[in-house]
Enzyme design. Structure first.
Site, PDB file in Angstrom:
ATOM      1  N   HIS A   1     -32.737   8.969 -48.146  1.00 53.49           N
ATOM      2  CA  HIS A   1     -33.870   8.583 -47.293  1.00 53.49           C
ATOM      3  C   HIS A   1     -33.957   7.062 -47.282  1.00 53.49           C
ATOM      4  O   HIS A   1     -34.355   6.449 -48.271  1.00 53.49           O
ATOM      5  CB  HIS A   1     -35.144   9.225 -47.893  1.00 53.49           C
ATOM      6  CG  HIS A   1     -36.408   8.877 -47.183  1.00 53.49           C
ATOM      7  ND1 HIS A   1     -37.651   9.145 -47.707  1.00 53.49           N
ATOM      8  CD2 HIS A   1     -36.636   8.290 -45.983  1.00 53.49           C
ATOM      9  CE1 HIS A   1     -38.591   8.737 -46.869  1.00 53.49           C
ATOM     10  NE2 HIS A   1     -38.004   8.198 -45.824  1.00 53.49           N
TER      11      HIS A   1
ATOM     12  N   ASP B   1     -42.148  15.174 -47.082  1.00 54.26           N
ATOM     13  CA  ASP B   1     -41.899  14.221 -48.160  1.00 54.26           C
ATOM     14  C   ASP B   1     -43.182  13.497 -48.565  1.00 54.26           C
ATOM     15  O   ASP B   1     -43.712  12.699 -47.808  1.00 54.26           O
ATOM     16  CB  ASP B   1     -40.829  13.220 -47.681  1.00 54.26           C
ATOM     17  CG  ASP B   1     -40.372  12.299 -48.792  1.00 54.26           C
ATOM     18  OD1 ASP B   1     -40.748  12.520 -49.955  1.00 54.26           O
ATOM     19  OD2 ASP B   1     -39.621  11.355 -48.473  1.00 54.26           O
ATOM     20  N   GLY B   2     -43.626  13.768 -49.790  1.00 58.19           N
ATOM     21  CA  GLY B   2     -44.761  13.053 -50.364  1.00 58.19           C
ATOM     22  C   GLY B   2     -45.898  13.959 -50.776  1.00 58.19           C
ATOM     23  O   GLY B   2     -46.446  14.684 -49.949  1.00 58.19           O
TER      24      GLY B   2
ATOM     25  N   SER C   1     -36.965  14.679 -55.766  1.00 61.83           N
ATOM     26  CA  SER C   1     -36.764  13.253 -55.498  1.00 61.83           C
ATOM     27  C   SER C   1     -36.476  12.512 -56.794  1.00 61.83           C
ATOM     28  O   SER C   1     -37.313  12.448 -57.696  1.00 61.83           O
ATOM     29  CB  SER C   1     -38.006  12.656 -54.843  1.00 61.83           C
ATOM     30  OG  SER C   1     -37.857  11.247 -54.791  1.00 61.83           O
TER      31      SER C   1
ATOM     32  N   ASP D   1     -34.361   8.080 -52.622  1.00 62.55           N
ATOM     33  CA  ASP D   1     -35.208   7.151 -51.866  1.00 62.55           C
ATOM     34  C   ASP D   1     -34.711   5.718 -51.986  1.00 62.55           C
ATOM     35  O   ASP D   1     -34.786   5.111 -53.057  1.00 62.55           O
ATOM     36  CB  ASP D   1     -36.640   7.217 -52.398  1.00 62.55           C
ATOM     37  CG  ASP D   1     -37.340   8.499 -51.993  1.00 62.55           C
ATOM     38  OD1 ASP D   1     -37.318   8.829 -50.797  1.00 62.55           O
ATOM     39  OD2 ASP D   1     -37.917   9.159 -52.879  1.00 62.55           O
TER      40      ASP D   1
ATOM     41  N   GLY E   1     -41.111  14.975 -55.986  1.00 63.56           N
ATOM     42  CA  GLY E   1     -40.770  13.995 -57.019  1.00 63.56           C
ATOM     43  C   GLY E   1     -41.577  14.222 -58.280  1.00 63.56           C
ATOM     44  O   GLY E   1     -41.148  14.920 -59.196  1.00 63.56           O
TER      45      GLY E   1
ATOM     46  N   HIS F   1     -32.919  14.394 -53.399  1.00 66.50           N
ATOM     47  CA  HIS F   1     -33.499  13.426 -52.465  1.00 66.50           C
ATOM     48  C   HIS F   1     -33.442  12.039 -53.114  1.00 66.50           C
ATOM     49  O   HIS F   1     -33.908  11.837 -54.228  1.00 66.50           O
ATOM     50  CB  HIS F   1     -34.941  13.830 -52.158  1.00 66.50           C
ATOM     51  CG  HIS F   1     -35.602  13.008 -51.112  1.00 66.50           C
ATOM     52  ND1 HIS F   1     -35.427  13.231 -49.760  1.00 66.50           N
ATOM     53  CD2 HIS F   1     -36.457  11.958 -51.217  1.00 66.50           C
ATOM     54  CE1 HIS F   1     -36.152  12.351 -49.074  1.00 66.50           C
ATOM     55  NE2 HIS F   1     -36.783  11.559 -49.937  1.00 66.50           N
TER      56      HIS F   1
ATOM     57  N   GLY G   1     -43.129   4.476 -49.829  1.00 66.73           N
ATOM     58  CA  GLY G   1     -43.032   3.321 -50.716  1.00 66.73           C
ATOM     59  C   GLY G   1     -43.210   3.673 -52.184  1.00 66.73           C
ATOM     60  O   GLY G   1     -42.663   2.998 -53.047  1.00 66.73           O
ATOM     61  N   PHE G   2     -43.948   4.719 -52.455  1.00 67.56           N
ATOM     62  CA  PHE G   2     -44.242   5.061 -53.847  1.00 67.56           C
ATOM     63  C   PHE G   2     -44.273   6.568 -54.047  1.00 67.56           C
ATOM     64  O   PHE G   2     -44.684   7.309 -53.145  1.00 67.56           O
ATOM     65  CB  PHE G   2     -45.602   4.482 -54.259  1.00 67.56           C
ATOM     66  CG  PHE G   2     -45.679   2.994 -54.076  1.00 67.56           C
ATOM     67  CD1 PHE G   2     -45.242   2.130 -55.085  1.00 67.56           C
ATOM     68  CD2 PHE G   2     -46.166   2.456 -52.886  1.00 67.56           C
ATOM     69  CE1 PHE G   2     -45.289   0.760 -54.896  1.00 67.56           C
ATOM     70  CE2 PHE G   2     -46.210   1.081 -52.699  1.00 67.56           C
ATOM     71  CZ  PHE G   2     -45.770   0.229 -53.704  1.00 67.56           C
ATOM     72  N   GLY G   3     -43.886   6.981 -55.242  1.00 63.59           N
ATOM     73  CA  GLY G   3     -44.051   8.377 -55.606  1.00 63.59           C
ATOM     74  C   GLY G   3     -45.464   8.598 -56.128  1.00 63.59           C
ATOM     75  O   GLY G   3     -46.234   7.647 -56.311  1.00 63.59           O
ATOM     76  N   GLY G   4     -45.816   9.841 -56.334  1.00 68.08           N
ATOM     77  CA  GLY G   4     -47.076  10.159 -56.998  1.00 68.08           C
ATOM     78  C   GLY G   4     -48.330   9.999 -56.161  1.00 68.08           C
ATOM     79  O   GLY G   4     -49.430   9.901 -56.711  1.00 68.08           O
TER      80      GLY G   4
ATOM     81  N   MET H   1     -43.269  12.244 -43.141  1.00 69.37           N
ATOM     82  CA  MET H   1     -43.869  11.643 -44.338  1.00 69.37           C
ATOM     83  C   MET H   1     -45.301  12.146 -44.478  1.00 69.37           C
ATOM     84  O   MET H   1     -46.104  12.003 -43.557  1.00 69.37           O
ATOM     85  CB  MET H   1     -43.877  10.118 -44.233  1.00 69.37           C
ATOM     86  CG  MET H   1     -42.514   9.455 -44.288  1.00 69.37           C
ATOM     87  SD  MET H   1     -41.512   9.902 -45.719  1.00 69.37           S
ATOM     88  CE  MET H   1     -42.574   9.450 -47.087  1.00 69.37           C
TER      89      MET H   1
ATOM     90  N   MET I   1     -35.617   3.851 -46.465  1.00 73.14           N
ATOM     91  CA  MET I   1     -36.879   3.189 -46.074  1.00 73.14           C
ATOM     92  C   MET I   1     -36.572   1.708 -46.003  1.00 73.14           C
ATOM     93  O   MET I   1     -37.002   0.912 -46.855  1.00 73.14           O
ATOM     94  CB  MET I   1     -37.970   3.515 -47.100  1.00 73.14           C
ATOM     95  CG  MET I   1     -38.480   4.939 -46.974  1.00 73.14           C
ATOM     96  SD  MET I   1     -39.384   5.490 -48.435  1.00 73.14           S
ATOM     97  CE  MET I   1     -38.002   6.099 -49.382  1.00 73.14           C
TER      98      MET I   1
HETATM   99  C1  DX5 Z   1     -42.113   8.099 -50.893  1.00 70.08           C
HETATM  100  C2  DX5 Z   1     -40.760   8.743 -51.028  1.00 70.08           C
HETATM  101  C3  DX5 Z   1     -40.840  10.103 -51.576  1.00 70.08           C
HETATM  102  C4  DX5 Z   1     -41.301  10.167 -53.011  1.00 70.08           C
HETATM  103  C5  DX5 Z   1     -42.013  11.479 -53.199  1.00 70.08           C
HETATM  104  O1  DX5 Z   1     -41.971   6.886 -50.265  1.00 70.08           O
HETATM  105  O2  DX5 Z   1     -40.126   8.815 -49.773  1.00 70.08           O
HETATM  106  O3  DX5 Z   1     -39.592  10.779 -51.454  1.00 70.08           O
HETATM  107  O4  DX5 Z   1     -40.255  10.064 -53.926  1.00 70.08           O
HETATM  108  O5  DX5 Z   1     -42.632  11.457 -54.418  1.00 70.08           O
HETATM  109  P1  DX5 Z   1     -43.796  12.453 -54.787  1.00 70.08           P
HETATM  110  O6  DX5 Z   1     -43.245  13.839 -54.660  1.00 70.08           O
HETATM  111  O7  DX5 Z   1     -44.150  12.068 -56.190  1.00 70.08           O
HETATM  112  O8  DX5 Z   1     -44.928  12.210 -53.825  1.00 70.08           O
HETATM  113 ZN    ZN Z   2     -38.335  10.161 -49.610  1.00 64.46          ZN
END
Ligand code: DX5
Ligand code: ZN
Length: 223
Positions: free
Chosen positions: A66, A175-176, A8, A35, A197, A33, A142-145, A137, A68
């Site tokens: 993707h 994803d996530g 991602s 986002d 990601g 990917h 909304g956020f990575g990590g 999901m 959102m």
């Molecule tokens: C979250 C995104 C994910 C995100 C994943 O809203 O849809 O694609 O980038 O990030 P990680 O792998 O860090 O959880």
């Molecule tokens: Zn995503």
């Protein structure tokens, strides 16, 4: 079929995107990917069509976009024009998922539907035939990590069972919160595509992490 790895780009370094794409192009990544967040469907804003177009010009891998966003029907055409190869929208964001899937495919892209953690996979019962991909999901979007929500494993198993029973080739993407620590369990549950990601881009050697994710082998699994 071997599973796919979709790093991602949300977790990449935006000051040096070309460098990250260079790494991805040379790596074993299958897709990139991408986002797209609108600050309405999710509480964060990422990027839009202009950056996706720029990414397309430097990526040798298909772009897995993707969305959102609310009202995805207004924007799918422009993302396809900018180079999206797979377009995934959220089931929770539209009343006309079936129409949108066929519309995306008619434009020549693969169509995916994403489900938030609270949305049951039974909601897909009347959509699965003809759907290229389901994105489950495993964090709140909304956020990575964020931390992987373990209950997703049950959802993967339930969805895999439906796909096998109906003899479909719809891919299951997770994803996530996916990384080397849980990828094997996710694949064993029946996933086809791993989005990763932070676990890729925050690792010391992102290309090696991609390779390790790609090389995970699973035997036959029971359903
Ligand atoms: C979250 C995104 C994910 C995100 C994943 O809203 O849809 O694609 O980038 O990030 P990680 O792998 O860090 O959880
Ligand atoms: Zn995503």
């Amino acid at each position: 079929m071997a599973h796919l790895i979709a790093p991602s780009i949300l977790a990449a370094n935006y000051g040096a995107l070309n460098k990250d794409f260079d790494m991805l192009n040379k790596s074993q990544a299958d897709w990139v990917h991408v986002d797209v967040m609108d600050g309405v469907f999710v509480p964060n804003i990422s990027f839009g069509q202009m950056l996706v177009k720029q990414m397309k010009s430097v990526s040798e891998k298909p772009l897995d976009v993707h969305l959102m966003i609310v009202e995805p029907e207004k924007y799918v055409d422009s993302f396809i024009e900018c180079g999206a190869d797979v377009v995934t929208f959220h089931l929770e964001a539209t009343a006309h998922a079936h129409r949108l899937i066929t519309h995306i495919q008619a434009q020549g892209a693969k169509a995916g539907v994403a489900l938030n953690p609270q949305t049951n996979v039974d909601q897909l019962d009347d959509l699965l035939e003809g759907l290229d991909l389901v994105c489950l999901m495993s964090v709140n979007p909304g956020f990575g990590g964020q931390k992987f929500i373990y209950r997703t494993i049950n959802k993967i198993q339930q969805l895999r069972k439906k796909i096998v029973e109906r003899n479909l080739d719809t891919k299951i993407e997770i994803d996530g919160g996916v990384g080397l620590q849980n990828a094997e369990a996710i694949l064993k549950a029946g996933a086809d595509v791993l989005v990763a990601g932070s676990s890729v881009f925050k690792s010391e050697d992102p290309a090696l992490t991609i390779q390790r994710l790609k090389e995970i082998e699973i035997g036959n699994f029971d359903i």
